[in-house]
Enzyme design. Structure first.
Site, PDB file in Angstrom:
ATOM      1  N   CYS A   1     101.294  76.732  60.315  1.00 19.17           N
ATOM      2  CA  CYS A   1     100.223  75.971  60.965  1.00 19.17           C
ATOM      3  C   CYS A   1     100.549  74.474  60.897  1.00 19.17           C
ATOM      4  O   CYS A   1     101.546  74.067  60.305  1.00 19.17           O
ATOM      5  CB  CYS A   1      98.892  76.256  60.278  1.00 19.17           C
ATOM      6  SG  CYS A   1      98.763  75.558  58.614  1.00 19.17           S
TER       7      CYS A   1
ATOM      8  N   CYS B   1     100.936  73.147  57.316  1.00 22.63           N
ATOM      9  CA  CYS B   1     102.180  73.575  56.670  1.00 22.63           C
ATOM     10  C   CYS B   1     103.399  72.897  57.281  1.00 22.63           C
ATOM     11  O   CYS B   1     104.330  72.541  56.554  1.00 22.63           O
ATOM     12  CB  CYS B   1     102.297  75.089  56.738  1.00 22.63           C
ATOM     13  SG  CYS B   1     101.054  75.915  55.699  1.00 22.63           S
TER      14      CYS B   1
ATOM     15  N   HIS C   1      98.203  77.831  51.351  1.00 20.09           N
ATOM     16  CA  HIS C   1      98.988  78.705  52.226  1.00 20.09           C
ATOM     17  C   HIS C   1     100.316  78.989  51.536  1.00 20.09           C
ATOM     18  O   HIS C   1     100.780  78.208  50.694  1.00 20.09           O
ATOM     19  CB  HIS C   1      99.251  78.028  53.565  1.00 20.09           C
ATOM     20  CG  HIS C   1      98.026  77.887  54.410  1.00 20.09           C
ATOM     21  ND1 HIS C   1      98.090  77.583  55.748  1.00 20.09           N
ATOM     22  CD2 HIS C   1      96.710  77.999  54.118  1.00 20.09           C
ATOM     23  CE1 HIS C   1      96.879  77.521  56.248  1.00 20.09           C
ATOM     24  NE2 HIS C   1      96.011  77.768  55.274  1.00 20.09           N
TER      25      HIS C   1
ATOM     26  N   GLU D   1     103.391  78.666  52.330  1.00 22.03           N
ATOM     27  CA  GLU D   1     104.384  77.596  52.421  1.00 22.03           C
ATOM     28  C   GLU D   1     104.085  76.476  51.426  1.00 22.03           C
ATOM     29  O   GLU D   1     104.969  75.997  50.720  1.00 22.03           O
ATOM     30  CB  GLU D   1     104.419  76.998  53.837  1.00 22.03           C
ATOM     31  CG  GLU D   1     104.731  77.984  54.936  1.00 22.03           C
ATOM     32  CD  GLU D   1     103.492  78.602  55.570  1.00 22.03           C
ATOM     33  OE1 GLU D   1     102.564  79.015  54.829  1.00 22.03           O
ATOM     34  OE2 GLU D   1     103.443  78.681  56.800  1.00 22.03           O
TER      35      GLU D   1
END
Length: 136
Positions: free
Chosen positions: A71, A74, A41, A43
């Site tokens: 999420c 993350c 992701h 991040e």
């Protein structure tokens, strides 16, 4: 937003992130499909890059800007990295772990994270909606 647009161009979910540590800027976007990595992701991508360059997994005093509410995975990475401030755009009703699906601030965690939501929310939301609408 530029990183999110790059992700969309690469047929990744259009999420972008920028991490600032002092005068150093780290940029990233979702690379799940490209990297064959469910943890890639935006991040996590920028946190990994910064930690490797800094030579420390703790990125205290840093600021993370991301186009979509992080999420659970993350948020865990953000907490473990001891990021100081999180600024994000669009809320994520399905997976958002700051204020939507899960309320991070309600958890009793020893790391205090300064959070600001809604930055460029309309533009971030529109990019995501357009991306998914084109695929339906």
């Amino acid at each position: 937003m530029e990183e999110a647009e790059i992700a969309a161009y690469e047929n990744e979910v259009p999420v972008g992130a920028v991490l600032l540590i002092g005068d150093r800027v780290y940029r990233g976007h979702n690379r799940v499909i490209r990297d064959h990595d469910p943890t890639a992701h935006a991040e996590v991508v920028v946190i990994r890059e910064a930690a490797k360059e800094v030579g420390n997994y703790r990125l205290t005093g840093s600021r993370l800007y991301v186009t979509l509410e992080p999420c659970i995975m993350c948020v865990g990475a953000i907490v473990q990295a001891r990021i100081g401030r999180l600024v994000y755009g669009a809320r994520d009703p399905r997976y958002g772990a700051i204020e939507s699906m899960l309320k991070f601030c309600d958890l009793h965690i020893n790391h205090k994270l300064d959070i600001c939501s809604g930055s460029m929310e309309e533009r971030s939301s529109a990019l995501l909606k357009d991306f998914f609408q084109a695929r339906r």
